[in-house]
Design an enzyme around this catalytic site. Structure first.
Site, PDB file in Angstrom:
ATOM      1  N   ASP A   1       0.860  -1.185   0.000  1.00  0.00           N
ATOM      2  CA  ASP A   1       0.000   0.000   0.000  1.00  0.00           C
ATOM      3  C   ASP A   1       0.899   1.240   0.000  1.00  0.00           C
ATOM      4  O   ASP A   1       2.124   1.111  -0.118  1.00  0.00           O
ATOM      5  CB  ASP A   1      -0.957  -0.025   1.212  1.00  0.00           C
ATOM      6  CG  ASP A   1      -2.300   0.613   0.873  1.00  0.00           C
ATOM      7  OD1 ASP A   1      -2.294   1.803   0.502  1.00  0.00           O
ATOM      8  OD2 ASP A   1      -3.340  -0.061   0.962  1.00  0.00           O
TER       9      ASP A   1
ATOM     10  N   HIS B   1      -2.902   3.418  -4.301  1.00  0.00           N
ATOM     11  CA  HIS B   1      -2.339   2.807  -3.077  1.00  0.00           C
ATOM     12  C   HIS B   1      -0.959   2.219  -3.358  1.00  0.00           C
ATOM     13  O   HIS B   1      -0.664   1.086  -2.974  1.00  0.00           O
ATOM     14  CB  HIS B   1      -3.289   1.728  -2.535  1.00  0.00           C
ATOM     15  CG  HIS B   1      -4.524   2.293  -1.869  1.00  0.00           C
ATOM     16  ND1 HIS B   1      -4.484   2.956  -0.668  1.00  0.00           N
ATOM     17  CD2 HIS B   1      -5.822   2.286  -2.243  1.00  0.00           C
ATOM     18  CE1 HIS B   1      -5.724   3.330  -0.321  1.00  0.00           C
ATOM     19  NE2 HIS B   1      -6.546   2.948  -1.267  1.00  0.00           N
TER      20      HIS B   1
ATOM     21  N   GLU C   1     -10.033   2.856  -4.820  1.00  0.00           N
ATOM     22  CA  GLU C   1      -9.676   4.211  -4.398  1.00  0.00           C
ATOM     23  C   GLU C   1      -8.487   4.776  -5.165  1.00  0.00           C
ATOM     24  O   GLU C   1      -7.476   5.145  -4.569  1.00  0.00           O
ATOM     25  CB  GLU C   1      -9.359   4.213  -2.897  1.00  0.00           C
ATOM     26  CG  GLU C   1     -10.544   3.794  -2.051  1.00  0.00           C
ATOM     27  CD  GLU C   1     -10.216   3.798  -0.565  1.00  0.00           C
ATOM     28  OE1 GLU C   1     -11.120   4.105   0.225  1.00  0.00           O
ATOM     29  OE2 GLU C   1      -9.081   3.473  -0.172  1.00  0.00           O
TER      30      GLU C   1
HETATM   31  C1  ACM Z   1     -11.027  -0.462   0.941  1.00  0.00           C
HETATM   32  O1  ACM Z   1     -11.516  -0.463   2.064  1.00  0.00           O
HETATM   33  N1  ACM Z   1     -10.432   0.613   0.453  1.00  0.00           N
HETATM   34  C2  ACM Z   1     -11.092  -1.634   0.090  1.00  0.00           C
END
Ligand code: ACM
Length: 535
Positions: A168, A239, A302
């Site tokens: 991440d 991420h 995201e």
């Molecule tokens: C997430 O909670 N961003 C998958």
């Protein structure tokens, strides 16, 4: 007595006593399960449980029973466990362990306990084939020892899938031989944000760690011995700041970056190009060597598009890739990874944002923004793992009390979590078959130690385990009464679960800001996010 609740539990009379004369037996194909049972029963009882031709505890398989299913029969003369396969036998052994006094879980001889099992006939089979937990080791590294312990606790709850979130913005935790800087640079950060508020301070203390490929092989094998598949996740195309810190050429700006020290959604994302695809393809080739799982996580959640939009070369890039809008970039990239995995005989597993693009057949979608992704994916013919944030995000606060440590999002009590059903209403029978099951997600922005993970995860994970294993009907009072005994097991195992009356003083984080919300606020936010996948 049992968690998860069995299909059928018929109590008999009398009991079976474990004594110095107790023996065990199993066909060679169940040697691993037999060894596991011997080591599970030995420390507390001190009994060696030698192997005999026909043991007083006899394990066997019976193809008529069904995968992962088992029949456990206890009479005063002995115990038989028949499973549809080795996994079923293993779950029968887990049930047997639960029928013993909770002290069976202690790691050294316990004096003064009668090791007896009540006579019973148990018939059991899981409702879903995917019974999982996602563990985020990117935000806070969890040492190998604690990952192994987590696997033991999963197995005790008959969970069979560890979705391992390895990379991440805040850390890259998997050694990749071809790209050593991913861990030399990407596994370490300067400091960590303390608390969930946007202006929360940093702690000024470096954090990091990673798993060598030898560690990973050990973890995967240890999991397999417990019938747990490890599904690794390598995040993309957002991420990824830890990877960008290691290899700035993967980024849009190509500027030097540090491993991110903040929580939340980061603007720095992958440059979408063939060379980035090639880099991740090479990473995945090492991942495929390490992880036998059919599913390989590609992330997909995201991913802000601002850097792509701001790129002066955007129009050329889109034209070069044959795409028309900036919204096509993430789907193009993810489809390349998807095809790479499919060509290797595996399947991509991604968060529900991947539904914004066309996916390879067999791609599996983790529905996290409520159940909209589960419905959309099942209707489009993709398999689904349900993990709606408003039911099974175990980083969310556990009550309305301001004393919950770093209270984020909405309160999720054990009762709330117990209501989880992976099958959303409104699907046809054919569509419902795409629901493989579900999982709880354990994000660790605010869990910087195994003790905090225990507090967040237990006993809510016990409720998730039952929701995934047992039939759809629920009786929370019945669950709660079985949980009483189960908590004694967790005590013996040394799990620092949350007590019903709230956090103990050392489980609080006074003064550390959270970001609590209401259910209405959360629902409105999620509804806005999923609008574009509901077609
Ligand atoms: C997430 O909670 N961003 C998958």
């Amino acid at each position: 007595m049992l968690i998860p609740r069995p299909l059928s539990f018929v109590a008999g009379t009398g009991s079976f006593a474990l004594t110095a004369g107790t023996t065990v037996s199993a066909p060679a194909s169940l040697g691993g399960v037999l060894a596991w049972l011997q080591q599970a029963l030995r420390p507390a009882t001190g009994l060696t449980l030698p192997v005999a031709g026909h043991g007083s505890i006899a394990l066997g398989t019976d193809a008529g029973i069904g995968s992962e299913a088992f029949q456990l029969d206890v009479t005063p003369a002995g115990v038989t466990i028949a499973g549809g396969d080795a996994a079923g036998v293993f779950y029968g052994c887990q049930a047997l362990v639960q029928l013993l006094p909770p002290a069976i879980h202690r790691r050294a001889r316990v004096a003064g306990v009668a090791w007896s099992v009540p006579c019973v006939q148990v018939r059991d089979a899981p409702r879903f084939p995917w019974r999982g937990a996602m563990l985020d080791v990117a935000r806070h590294f969890l040492p190998k020892h604690d990952v192994l312990r987590f696997l033991d606790l999963m197995a005790a709850h008959r969970l069979n899938t560890l979705h391992w979130h390895l990379t991440d913005d805040q850390g890259w935790r998997l050694e990749i031989k071809r790209y050593p800087r991913l861990t030399e640079v990407g596994a370490w950060r300067r400091e960590s944000q303390v608390g969930a508020a946007r202006d929360a301070p940093g702690d000024g203390r470096p954090h990091g760690g990673f798993y060598t490929q030898d560690d990973v092989r050990e973890i995967v094998a240890y999991a397999a011995e417990r019938f747990i598949t490890v599904v690794p996740e390598i995040e993309s195309p957002g991420h990824v700041q830890a990877a960008l810190a290691a290899y700035p050429e993967l980024g849009v700006t190509r500027q030097p970056l540090e491993v991110w020290t903040r929580w939340g959604i980061c603007d720095n994302v992958l440059d979408i190009s063939q060379s980035t695809v090639d880099f991740f393809g090479n990473v995945f080739d090492e991942v495929l060597e390490l992880f036998p799982s059919r599913w390989i996580g590609v992330g997909g959640d995201e991913c802000p598009r601002d850097q792509w939009r701001a790129d002066p070369l955007l129009a050329d890039r889109l034209a070069g890739l044959g795409l028309s809008t900036v919204d096509d970039l993430a789907p193009w990239f993810l489809r390349r990874l998807d095809d790479h995995l499919t060509a290797a005989g595996r399947r991509a597993f991604g968060w529900d944002e991947i539904l914004e693009g066309d996916l390879a057949p067999g791609t599996t979608v983790a529905s996290w923004r409520g159940m909209a992704g589960a419905v959309a994916a099942a209707r489009r013919g993709y398999d689904v793992v349900a993990c709606p944030d408003d039911l099974v995000y175990l980083d969310y606060r556990q009550s309305e009390s301001p004393e919950e440590p770093i209270p984020v999002a909405i309160p999720l009590t054990v009762r709330d979590v117990y209501a989880f059903d992976p099958v959303p209403p409104g699907l046809t029978a054919d569509e419902s078959r795409h629901i493989l099951g579900g999982q709880a997600n354990v994000w660790t922005e605010h869990a910087d130690s195994p003790r905090t993970i225990d507090y967040l995860v237990f006993p809510r994970l016990c409720a998730v385990a039952e929701a995934l294993w047992s039939t759809a009907d629920r009786d929370f009072d019945d669950f709660r009464s079985r949980l009483e005994t189960h908590l004694a097991r967790l005590d013996a195992l040394g799990v620092e679960y949350r007590r019903d009356d709230g956090p103990r003083p050392w489980q609080r984080r006074p003064g550390v800001p959270g970001r609590p919300g209401t259910r209405d606020q959360r629902a409105a936010h999620i509804a806005g996010l999923v609008a574009n996948i509901q077609r």
